[in-house]
Write a protein that holds these residues in place. Structure first.
Motif, PDB file in Angstrom:
ATOM      1  N   ARG A  13      -1.550 -13.854  -3.075  1.00  0.00           N
ATOM      2  CA  ARG A  13      -0.360 -14.374  -3.902  1.00  0.00           C
ATOM      3  C   ARG A  13       0.671 -13.019  -4.012  1.00  0.00           C
ATOM      4  NH1 ARG A  13      -3.816 -16.384  -8.857  1.00  0.00           N
ATOM      5  NH2 ARG A  13      -4.985 -14.520  -8.009  1.00  0.00           N
ATOM      6  N   GLY A  14       1.772 -13.343  -3.762  1.00  0.00           N
ATOM      7  CA  GLY A  14       2.849 -12.193  -3.761  1.00  0.00           C
ATOM      8  C   GLY A  14       2.881 -11.074  -2.783  1.00  0.00           C
ATOM      9  N   ARG A  15       1.948 -11.348  -1.657  1.00  0.00           N
ATOM     10  CA  ARG A  15       2.130 -10.273  -0.603  1.00  0.00           C
ATOM     11  C   ARG A  15       3.002 -10.909   0.575  1.00  0.00           C
ATOM     12  NH1 ARG A  15      -1.937  -6.694  -1.159  1.00  0.00           N
ATOM     13  NH2 ARG A  15      -1.851  -6.223   1.046  1.00  0.00           N
ATOM     14  N   GLY A  25       0.331 -18.793  -1.795  1.00  0.00           N
ATOM     15  CA  GLY A  25       1.160 -17.892  -2.352  1.00  0.00           C
ATOM     16  C   GLY A  25       1.553 -16.654  -1.794  1.00  0.00           C
ATOM     17  N   ALA A  26       1.458 -16.573  -0.393  1.00  0.00           N
ATOM     18  CA  ALA A  26       2.088 -15.665   0.332  1.00  0.00           C
ATOM     19  C   ALA A  26       3.592 -15.928   0.679  1.00  0.00           C
ATOM     20  CB  ALA A  26       1.141 -15.531   1.707  1.00  0.00           C
ATOM     21  N   TYR A  81      11.645  -6.443  13.209  1.00  0.00           N
ATOM     22  CA  TYR A  81      11.173  -6.135  11.810  1.00  0.00           C
ATOM     23  C   TYR A  81      11.351  -4.498  11.670  1.00  0.00           C
ATOM     24  CZ  TYR A  81       9.228 -10.751  12.625  1.00  0.00           C
ATOM     25  OH  TYR A  81       9.155 -11.907  13.083  1.00  0.00           O
ATOM     26  N   ALA A  82      11.693  -4.593  10.235  1.00  0.00           N
ATOM     27  CA  ALA A  82      12.022  -3.032   9.776  1.00  0.00           C
ATOM     28  C   ALA A  82      10.615  -2.296   9.773  1.00  0.00           C
ATOM     29  CB  ALA A  82      12.570  -3.043   8.628  1.00  0.00           C
ATOM     30  N   ASP A  83      10.547  -0.812   9.771  1.00  0.00           N
ATOM     31  CA  ASP A  83       9.420  -0.344   9.402  1.00  0.00           C
ATOM     32  C   ASP A  83       8.697  -0.692   8.094  1.00  0.00           C
ATOM     33  OD1 ASP A  83      10.000   1.054  11.548  1.00  0.00           O
ATOM     34  OD2 ASP A  83      10.319   2.917  10.772  1.00  0.00           O
ATOM     35  N   ASP A  84       7.583  -0.544   7.776  1.00  0.00           N
ATOM     36  CA  ASP A  84       7.035  -0.755   6.470  1.00  0.00           C
ATOM     37  C   ASP A  84       7.342  -2.211   5.898  1.00  0.00           C
ATOM     38  OD1 ASP A  84       6.007   1.573   6.951  1.00  0.00           O
ATOM     39  OD2 ASP A  84       7.497   2.667   5.931  1.00  0.00           O
ATOM     40  N   ALA A  85       7.523  -3.150   6.362  1.00  0.00           N
ATOM     41  CA  ALA A  85       8.126  -4.373   6.017  1.00  0.00           C
ATOM     42  C   ALA A  85       6.997  -5.278   5.303  1.00  0.00           C
ATOM     43  CB  ALA A  85       8.880  -5.267   7.219  1.00  0.00           C
ATOM     44  N   PHE A  86       5.732  -5.144   5.750  1.00  0.00           N
ATOM     45  CA  PHE A  86       4.789  -6.022   5.456  1.00  0.00           C
ATOM     46  C   PHE A  86       3.667  -5.551   4.588  1.00  0.00           C
ATOM     47  CE2 PHE A  86       7.381  -7.871   8.867  1.00  0.00           C
ATOM     48  CZ  PHE A  86       7.768  -9.206   8.336  1.00  0.00           C
ATOM     49  N   ASP A  87       3.185  -6.205   3.564  1.00  0.00           N
ATOM     50  CA  ASP A  87       1.785  -5.915   3.201  1.00  0.00           C
ATOM     51  C   ASP A  87       0.620  -6.198   4.256  1.00  0.00           C
ATOM     52  OD1 ASP A  87       2.756  -5.074   0.460  1.00  0.00           O
ATOM     53  OD2 ASP A  87       3.114  -7.370   0.535  1.00  0.00           O
ATOM     54  N   ASP A  88       0.507  -7.178   5.094  1.00  0.00           N
ATOM     55  CA  ASP A  88      -0.303  -7.585   5.818  1.00  0.00           C
ATOM     56  C   ASP A  88       0.281  -8.350   7.154  1.00  0.00           C
ATOM     57  OD1 ASP A  88      -2.606  -7.327   3.811  1.00  0.00           O
ATOM     58  OD2 ASP A  88      -1.982  -9.075   2.966  1.00  0.00           O
ATOM     59  N   VAL A  89      -0.472  -8.259   8.109  1.00  0.00           N
ATOM     60  CA  VAL A  89      -0.181  -8.819   9.344  1.00  0.00           C
ATOM     61  C   VAL A  89      -1.528  -9.688   9.755  1.00  0.00           C
ATOM     62  CG1 VAL A  89       0.456  -8.740  11.947  1.00  0.00           C
ATOM     63  CG2 VAL A  89       1.403  -7.397  10.369  1.00  0.00           C
ATOM     64  N   VAL A  90      -1.177 -11.112  10.196  1.00  0.00           N
ATOM     65  CA  VAL A  90      -2.353 -11.794  10.623  1.00  0.00           C
ATOM     66  C   VAL A  90      -2.040 -12.033  12.077  1.00  0.00           C
ATOM     67  CG1 VAL A  90      -3.106 -12.697   8.328  1.00  0.00           C
ATOM     68  CG2 VAL A  90      -1.237 -13.762   9.671  1.00  0.00           C
ATOM     69  N   SER A  91      -3.061 -12.051  13.081  1.00  0.00           N
ATOM     70  CA  SER A  91      -2.788 -12.451  14.184  1.00  0.00           C
ATOM     71  C   SER A  91      -3.930 -13.202  14.797  1.00  0.00           C
ATOM     72  CB  SER A  91      -2.536 -11.204  15.189  1.00  0.00           C
ATOM     73  OG  SER A  91      -2.356 -11.391  16.411  1.00  0.00           O
TER      74      SER A  91
END
Length: 234
Positions: free
Chosen positions: A39-41, A61-62, A98-108
């Motif tokens: 949630r919120g990430r 909630g992501a 995408y910009a640097d430091d743009a995401f809390d998580d990456v899923v792959s």
């Protein structure tokens, strides 16, 4: 194999993915469990395909974004996800938009095993993650291929091709086998620490008729298919 190879059977692959044991009842539930409370990430789905994992995480909630190398897959994902999930066609082996430091998580999900060289993709995924962010990924289990084809050996990094049937339509996919130490070395070189490694059982909600007989009977709890990692960006 280029990701746009999926354009040849995108609709059939999506139909198969939505209900198959390996995708719907094994790989995707495992990724969701590893992601935990999202949630919120802000999460990037790297190699999102037709978008089923993005849909699940968004519903939890992501704040999702996604890309895939297949335009046909992205078109299906746009129909599934609507306008609230930014999607783009991009190649994981190239610089990402995408910009640097743009995401809390990456899923792959089931992406890296298509690539011979993991250095540029992992570097890009590290770049777009915030410090301490997570890369949650699944790949072909490195023991699966040698178990089925022992003459091929385990320790080399090599290409192989498999034939599949997706909702009745044939498809050919090309992968790269690599041993576990080569995976962990690549993660470390890119600035990631392994915080979790999983070999899960299928979802307890799996329809019994889809399960291998020895698992349906309770004799075994899991099978060797995919390997899952949670990595932390240092």
């Amino acid at each position: 194999m280029k990701a746009d190879h999926y354009d040849e059977f995108a609709a059939s692959y999506d139909a198969e993915n939505s209900g198959s044991l390996l995708n719907a009842w094994y790989e995707r539930p495992a990724m969701i469990r590893l992601a935990g409370d999202v949630r919120g990430r802000k999460i990037l789905d790297a190699g999102c395909g037709s978008g089923p994992l993005s849909a699940e995480l968004r519903d939890r909630g992501a704040e999702m974004s996604g890309f895939d190398g297949s335009p046909a897959m992205i078109e299906i994902a746009r129909r599934r996800l609507g306008d609230d999930v930014p999607l783009t066609v991009a190649d994981l082996a190239q610089p990402l938009p995408y910009a640097d430091d743009a995401f809390d998580d990456v899923v792959s999900s089931l992406v890296l095993h298509y690539l011979e060289d993991w250095e540029p993709p992992l570097a890009e995924l590290h770049r777009v993650l915030k410090p301490g962010g997570r890369l949650i990924l699944s790949v072909n289990h490195p023991l699966a291929r040698p178990f089925l084809f022992p003459d091929e050996g385990y320790f080399g990094t090599r290409q192989f091709t498999d034939e599949f049937e997706f909702a009745g339509q044939p498809g050919t996919l090309t992968f790269w086998h690599r041993p576990l130490h080569a995976m962990s070395d690549a993660f470390a070189a890119a600035g990631f620490s392994i915080t979790s490694m999983a070999e899960p059982a299928p979802s307890p909600d799996t329809p019994p008729e889809l399960l291998p007989p020895r698992i349906a009977s309770g004799e075994r709890t899991a099978f060797v298919s995919f390997l899952f990692f949670v990595l932390e960006a240092r």
